[in-house]
Design a protein around this motif. Structure first.
Motif, short mmCIF file in Angstrom:
data_model
loop_
_atom_site.label_atom_id
_atom_site.label_comp_id
_atom_site.label_asym_id
_atom_site.label_seq_id
_atom_site.Cartn_x
_atom_site.Cartn_y
_atom_site.Cartn_z
N LYS A 1 0.81 -1.22 0.00
CA LYS A 1 0.00 0.00 0.00
C LYS A 1 0.85 1.27 0.00
O LYS A 1 0.55 2.23 -0.72
N LEU A 2 1.89 1.28 0.82
CA LEU A 2 2.72 2.48 0.90
C LEU A 2 3.45 2.74 -0.42
O LEU A 2 3.54 3.90 -0.86
N LEU A 3 3.93 1.68 -1.05
CA LEU A 3 4.63 1.85 -2.33
C LEU A 3 3.67 2.35 -3.41
O LEU A 3 3.99 3.29 -4.15
N VAL A 4 2.51 1.72 -3.51
CA VAL A 4 1.53 2.13 -4.52
C VAL A 4 0.99 3.53 -4.22
O VAL A 4 0.80 4.34 -5.13
N ALA A 5 0.76 3.83 -2.93
CA ALA A 5 0.23 5.14 -2.55
C ALA A 5 1.18 6.27 -2.96
O ALA A 5 0.76 7.31 -3.47
N LEU A 6 2.49 6.07 -2.73
CA LEU A 6 3.46 7.09 -3.09
C LEU A 6 3.56 7.24 -4.61
O LEU A 6 3.69 8.36 -5.13
N ALA A 7 3.47 6.12 -5.31
CA ALA A 7 3.56 6.16 -6.77
C ALA A 7 2.31 6.74 -7.40
O ALA A 7 2.37 7.47 -8.39
N ALA B 297 -4.61 2.56 -10.02
CA ALA B 297 -3.94 1.40 -9.43
C ALA B 297 -4.10 1.39 -7.90
O ALA B 297 -4.15 0.32 -7.27
N ALA B 298 -4.19 2.58 -7.32
CA ALA B 298 -4.37 2.67 -5.86
C ALA B 298 -5.71 2.07 -5.44
O ALA B 298 -5.82 1.42 -4.40
N ALA B 299 -6.74 2.29 -6.25
CA ALA B 299 -8.07 1.76 -5.93
C ALA B 299 -8.07 0.24 -5.96
O ALA B 299 -8.59 -0.41 -5.05
N TRP B 300 -7.46 -0.35 -7.00
CA TRP B 300 -7.45 -1.81 -7.10
C TRP B 300 -6.59 -2.43 -6.01
O TRP B 300 -6.88 -3.53 -5.52
N THR B 301 -5.54 -1.73 -5.60
CA THR B 301 -4.71 -2.21 -4.50
C THR B 301 -5.51 -2.25 -3.20
O THR B 301 -5.44 -3.21 -2.43
N ALA B 302 -6.30 -1.21 -2.96
CA ALA B 302 -7.13 -1.15 -1.76
C ALA B 302 -8.18 -2.26 -1.76
O ALA B 302 -8.44 -2.90 -0.73
N LEU B 303 -8.79 -2.50 -2.91
CA LEU B 303 -9.81 -3.54 -3.00
C LEU B 303 -9.20 -4.93 -2.79
O LEU B 303 -9.78 -5.77 -2.09
N PHE B 304 -8.02 -5.15 -3.34
CA PHE B 304 -7.32 -6.43 -3.14
C PHE B 304 -7.00 -6.63 -1.66
O PHE B 304 -7.20 -7.72 -1.10
N ALA B 305 -6.51 -5.58 -1.01
CA ALA B 305 -6.16 -5.66 0.41
C ALA B 305 -7.39 -5.95 1.27
O ALA B 305 -7.32 -6.71 2.24
N ALA B 306 -8.53 -5.35 0.90
CA ALA B 306 -9.77 -5.58 1.64
C ALA B 306 -10.17 -7.05 1.58
O ALA B 306 -10.57 -7.65 2.59
N ALA B 307 -10.03 -7.67 0.39
CA ALA B 307 -10.38 -9.08 0.24
C ALA B 307 -9.46 -9.96 1.07
O ALA B 307 -9.91 -10.92 1.72
N VAL B 308 -8.17 -9.64 1.07
CA VAL B 308 -7.20 -10.42 1.86
C VAL B 308 -7.52 -10.33 3.35
O VAL B 308 -7.57 -11.34 4.06
N MET B 309 -7.75 -9.11 3.84
CA MET B 309 -7.99 -8.92 5.27
C MET B 309 -9.32 -9.53 5.70
O MET B 309 -9.45 -9.99 6.84
N ARG C 212 -11.10 -7.04 10.70
CA ARG C 212 -12.34 -6.60 10.05
C ARG C 212 -12.33 -5.09 9.83
O ARG C 212 -12.76 -4.61 8.76
N SER C 213 -11.84 -4.34 10.82
CA SER C 213 -11.75 -2.89 10.67
C SER C 213 -10.85 -2.53 9.50
O SER C 213 -11.15 -1.61 8.73
N ASP C 214 -9.75 -3.25 9.36
CA ASP C 214 -8.81 -2.98 8.26
C ASP C 214 -9.45 -3.27 6.91
O ASP C 214 -9.20 -2.55 5.93
N ALA C 215 -10.26 -4.33 6.84
CA ALA C 215 -10.96 -4.63 5.59
C ALA C 215 -11.91 -3.49 5.23
O ALA C 215 -11.97 -3.06 4.07
N LEU C 216 -12.64 -2.99 6.23
CA LEU C 216 -13.57 -1.89 5.98
C LEU C 216 -12.84 -0.60 5.61
O LEU C 216 -13.29 0.17 4.76
N VAL C 217 -11.71 -0.38 6.26
CA VAL C 217 -10.90 0.81 5.95
C VAL C 217 -10.44 0.77 4.49
O VAL C 217 -10.48 1.78 3.78
N SER C 218 -9.99 -0.41 4.04
CA SER C 218 -9.53 -0.55 2.65
C SER C 218 -10.67 -0.35 1.66
O SER C 218 -10.48 0.23 0.59
N ILE C 219 -11.87 -0.82 2.03
CA ILE C 219 -13.03 -0.60 1.17
C ILE C 219 -13.34 0.90 1.08
O ILE C 219 -13.65 1.43 0.01
N GLY C 220 -13.23 1.59 2.21
CA GLY C 220 -13.44 3.03 2.23
C GLY C 220 -12.42 3.75 1.36
O GLY C 220 -12.75 4.70 0.62
#
Length: 287
Positions: free
Chosen positions: A28-34, A117-129, A156-164
């Motif tokens: 997330k940090l790498l994609v967010a900065l890019a 790309a940041a949006a798809w990264t967040a959605l992927f992270a939400a699914a994992v969490m 669960r909070s992290d999954a919701l945060v990533s969805i947000g």
């Protein structure tokens, strides 16, 4: 011995969360900065605090497995609760920092739109969490572990945060650049809320707090035991992942020692079987 084995099994959930947070926070940090996304950056910082929190839980669980010694007659089970308390302090500190950054960016928004790309990264992270959450919540219910239950709630909070974050970044693609830092602010609030919940639960357990409704159910169970005439007093407390109960019951004064002892064993068996109580201390008094 069973309690120590359960704690060792609980460590699997903490290790899984730690591994997931390390990988996802770096991603997330790498994609967010890019991609220039404040929301994904806040989400990544959130996961970085979760690394520390998960490590603290692991340390606490490891100490909890130590057997009783001369200074800890009840064992070291509360170490995991102390670890959760420390983790809540770390989370609230970073949560406030993320909240400040989100508000600052919202007041002075950047006109640049984050890369998709940041949006798809967040959605992927939400699914994992969410997958990690499902594993840990099942594990916590199986082992009756309050520490892993807290880890699961954080998952669960992290999954919701990533969805947000996903929603905020996606919205920015439609000409709403302020939506991304706004979502970052919401992420900061969610981090603080999760930290507060963990802090409140940990302090409640450490100060021997116990659910009054559950205690009434235990009293009803004891009252059903044959030979118990009256419950004079009953207290319960949480000791790590264990429930300890002290109760004083009145019985017929004509009973002998063996008969009274049989009543105490019946009380212990009922509380352990029906309420998963780890240790019961019964004091018998004549009526």
């Amino acid at each position: 011995m069973e309690n120590y084995n359960e704690i060792k099994q609980s460590e699997k959930g903490a290790w899984l969360s730690l591994a997931a947070y390390i990988v996802l926070s770096a991603l997330k940090l790498l994609v967010a900065l890019a991609a220039g996304s404040q929301a994904l950056l806040a989400d990544g910082l959130n996961n970085s605090t979760d690394i520390i929190a998960s490590a603290a839980i692991l340390v606490g669980l490891n100490i909890s497995r130590r057997p009783p010694d001369s200074n800890h007659g009840y064992g070291h089970f509360r170490a995991e609760t102390v670890a959760a308390l420390v983790a809540s302090f770390i989370m609230i500190a970073v949560g406030l920092q993320v909240l400040y950054q989100g508000i600052h960016k919202f007041v002075q928004p950047e006109l640049a739109t984050p890369d998709l790309a940041a949006a798809w990264t967040a959605l992927f992270a939400a699914a994992v969490m969410f997958g990690v959450y499902m594993y840990n919540i099942r594990l916590s219910r199986k082992l009756r572990s309050s520490a892993i239950e807290a880890v699961a709630q954080d998952n669960r909070s992290d999954a919701l945060v990533s969805i947000g974050a996903f929603v905020g970044i996606l919205g920015a693609q439609f000409g709403l650049p302020w939506l991304d830092p706004l979502t970052g602010t919401v992420v900061g609030l969610l981090i603080c809320k999760t930290a507060w919940d963990i802090f409140r639960k940990a302090t409640h357990d450490l100060t021997d707090g116990f659910d009054a409704g559950q205690l009434e159910l235990m009293k009803a169970t004891v009252a059903e035991v044959q030979g118990v005439e009256l419950i004079k007093d009953m207290k319960a407390r949480i000791h790590g992942n264990n429930v300890l109960v002290d109760t004083t019951v009145l019985v017929d004064s004509r009973l002998n020692v063996v008969q009274s002892h049989d009543i105490t064993e019946a009380i212990e068996d009922q509380l352990k079987d029906r309420h998963q109580v780890s240790n019961v201390l019964v004091h018998i008094e004549p009526l």
